[in-house]
Design a protein around this motif. Sequence first.
Motif, PDB file in Angstrom:
ATOM      1  N   VAL A 114       5.004   2.562   7.583  1.00  0.00           N
ATOM      2  CA  VAL A 114       3.732   1.952   7.779  1.00  0.00           C
ATOM      3  C   VAL A 114       2.632   3.159   7.278  1.00  0.00           C
ATOM      4  CG1 VAL A 114       1.787   1.248   9.164  1.00  0.00           C
ATOM      5  CG2 VAL A 114       4.130   0.217   9.265  1.00  0.00           C
ATOM      6  N   VAL A 115       3.056   4.512   7.634  1.00  0.00           N
ATOM      7  CA  VAL A 115       2.078   5.593   7.208  1.00  0.00           C
ATOM      8  C   VAL A 115       2.221   5.565   5.742  1.00  0.00           C
ATOM      9  CG1 VAL A 115       2.125   7.966   7.347  1.00  0.00           C
ATOM     10  CG2 VAL A 115       2.661   6.781   9.149  1.00  0.00           C
ATOM     11  N   LYS A 116       3.261   5.519   5.068  1.00  0.00           N
ATOM     12  CA  LYS A 116       3.157   5.543   3.508  1.00  0.00           C
ATOM     13  C   LYS A 116       2.525   4.470   3.043  1.00  0.00           C
ATOM     14  CE  LYS A 116       5.417   8.284   0.502  1.00  0.00           C
ATOM     15  NZ  LYS A 116       5.550   9.562   0.668  1.00  0.00           N
ATOM     16  N   MET A 117       2.759   3.073   3.630  1.00  0.00           N
ATOM     17  CA  MET A 117       1.862   2.040   3.011  1.00  0.00           C
ATOM     18  C   MET A 117       0.520   2.373   3.005  1.00  0.00           C
ATOM     19  SD  MET A 117       2.348  -1.909   4.505  1.00  0.00           S
ATOM     20  CE  MET A 117       1.277  -1.501   6.121  1.00  0.00           C
ATOM     21  N   PHE A 118      -0.086   2.860   4.192  1.00  0.00           N
ATOM     22  CA  PHE A 118      -1.538   3.075   4.256  1.00  0.00           C
ATOM     23  C   PHE A 118      -1.945   4.299   3.660  1.00  0.00           C
ATOM     24  CE2 PHE A 118      -1.124   0.355   8.192  1.00  0.00           C
ATOM     25  CZ  PHE A 118      -2.375  -0.469   7.948  1.00  0.00           C
ATOM     26  N   GLU A 119      -1.138   5.076   3.085  1.00  0.00           N
ATOM     27  CA  GLU A 119      -1.659   6.314   2.460  1.00  0.00           C
ATOM     28  C   GLU A 119      -2.711   6.082   1.340  1.00  0.00           C
ATOM     29  OE1 GLU A 119       1.638   8.723   1.643  1.00  0.00           O
ATOM     30  OE2 GLU A 119       1.830   9.720   3.559  1.00  0.00           O
ATOM     31  N   PRO A 120      -2.039   5.171   0.300  1.00  0.00           N
ATOM     32  CA  PRO A 120      -3.105   4.880  -0.974  1.00  0.00           C
ATOM     33  C   PRO A 120      -4.523   4.225  -0.478  1.00  0.00           C
ATOM     34  CG  PRO A 120      -1.000   3.990  -1.183  1.00  0.00           C
ATOM     35  CD  PRO A 120      -1.068   4.182   0.338  1.00  0.00           C
ATOM     36  N   ILE A 121      -4.556   3.660   0.949  1.00  0.00           N
ATOM     37  CA  ILE A 121      -5.755   2.851   0.931  1.00  0.00           C
ATOM     38  C   ILE A 121      -6.576   3.522   2.174  1.00  0.00           C
ATOM     39  CG2 ILE A 121      -4.818   0.701   0.130  1.00  0.00           C
ATOM     40  CD1 ILE A 121      -4.304  -0.090   2.961  1.00  0.00           C
ATOM     41  N   THR A 122      -6.241   4.604   2.597  1.00  0.00           N
ATOM     42  CA  THR A 122      -6.947   5.419   3.721  1.00  0.00           C
ATOM     43  C   THR A 122      -7.240   6.902   3.294  1.00  0.00           C
ATOM     44  OG1 THR A 122      -4.883   6.008   4.710  1.00  0.00           O
ATOM     45  CG2 THR A 122      -5.794   4.046   5.397  1.00  0.00           C
ATOM     46  N   LYS A 123      -8.217   7.449   3.818  1.00  0.00           N
ATOM     47  CA  LYS A 123      -8.441   8.843   3.550  1.00  0.00           C
ATOM     48  C   LYS A 123      -7.358   9.687   4.052  1.00  0.00           C
ATOM     49  CE  LYS A 123     -12.570  10.483   3.833  1.00  0.00           C
ATOM     50  NZ  LYS A 123     -13.940  10.821   4.394  1.00  0.00           N
TER      51      LYS A 123
END
Length: 563
Positions: A114-123
């Motif tokens: 999940v962390v990797k999934m959110f990396e491109p769409i979060t700061k």
Amino acid sequence: MKASELLVQCLESEGVEYIFGIPGEENADLMMALSNSKIKFILTRHEQGAAFMADVYGRLTGKVGVCLATLGPGATNLVTGVANANMDRSRLLAITGQTDSHLLHKESHQNLNVVKMFEPITKWSWSIRNAKNIPEIVRRAFKIALTEKPGATHIELPQDIAKRESDIPPIGFQEIFRPKANQEQIRRAAKMILESKKPLLFVGNGCAREDESPQIRNFVEQTKIFSINTFMGKGVIPDDYETHLQTIGIKSADHALQAVLEADVIISVGYDLVEYTPKMWNSDLNKKIIHIDYTPSEVYTFYRPDVEITSDIGDAIDAILDEIQKLQSEDTSFDSFPRKNVPEIFQKVRSEVIERINIFKDDESYPIKPEKLILTVREKTNHDDIVISDVGTHKLWISKIFQTFEPNTCIIPNGFASMGFSLPGVLAAKMVCPEKTIVAMTGDGGFLMNVQELETAVRLGLAVIVVVWIDNDLNLISTKQKHEFGTSVFTEFGNPDFVEIAQSFGAAGFHVKSTQEFSQVLEQAKAIVDRPVVIAVDVDYSRNEVLLDDSFPPYVDSLNHKN
């Protein structure tokens, strides 16, 4: 205390009022901790709705909106809403549960990175692996979400870590102060403005986000320099100001673009390139640009600032105004502000903009024309009430027609621009501003994407008004297909009975059958104070072509060298 309890205490220390979301097995400890907290948990009917609610909460309060989901499918359901907040520069923290940390390196039930999934769409996205680090991680997530340009952050809490203990206290909110603008750059900007013949103030999202409206209004009132705003900059300068050319952002079809093409100096204030590419107005690279924002400018071929001021926007605008007045007193050769001779093109554009807004003011035909629908909503709402647009053709009409007088009273998602935004969004807006009339404007396509949040509105007793524009079509897509290919494909659909849909949730429902009835029903809806109201209205989109191909013949010949 348990890590889950410490996390809640850290959220309390940041001033969190609400958490929007859906619980799951893997965040059970956190939910138990929340049950003993002053933070109110708002159960939504879909995680995407939770993220949209947190997004709007962040826009309206200036604080970080918080949404929550479990692992796997709960986390993936947050993605669209989190991405929308991040690209629209809205302050948001997403919290997700996770399976036990000792299982994360291998295949296990509902487990994905999940962390990797959110990396491109979060700061910033992080997984808590040590309970003692929670205060630092939470403070960091909030600080990053709040720091210009603001956006989304993400924290993951594995269920085994949630049960561990820590004795580290919360760090708590810390205010951030920005440096003053460089005086040499201020002087250069003031001199460039004084030497210009057709300066134009370009107001973007950053001005609404940080509420720099008082300083910017004072600047245009003192100088009478003409101004324009992006979709997300609406309301920073009131649309009834005589020197305001209102909203730009529909590619080359914008009438207001003619004024931008004629301007010799662009004073870019809080402007986000994500909304409207500079290639539309600086393709010849002949514009002098003054960049004023909290952050340095993007590196972009068609956006090359001659002066770059990185500081608090309001302070910079005040300093430039002071410097203009100082230089005028020192050197009488400058053509001082306010000027007697106003650029004719700016006056013409302003006149045309107002004419087009009011062209169907007295039109009673049905299906209703977009301009008439929007004017009716404006007539029935106060200047400080809030209208939230969804995404579709109606968004373009609202951006052009809806007269806005205060920042963040007409919210248009225009960075990521996700459909399904408006219905969850108005629920958060009503929670933040219970005394105001809150209206969602949505197409029949976008409305059904998050229609389940009507139950949330009914359960919470939120008296919001949802105006559904009906045409049984994904209209913006079909309009663009017809514009390019002469026909449209795969955009038409059937609709349910919107009155029955609303009533089945416990909301009030209307499907108006005339333009006059729409005005009457809006008045009725405002009097309903204990539940949401859905108003379906049939819309005549026959004039959509003007949104994509509006050449404005009176000005084309004189501007051929610019186009």
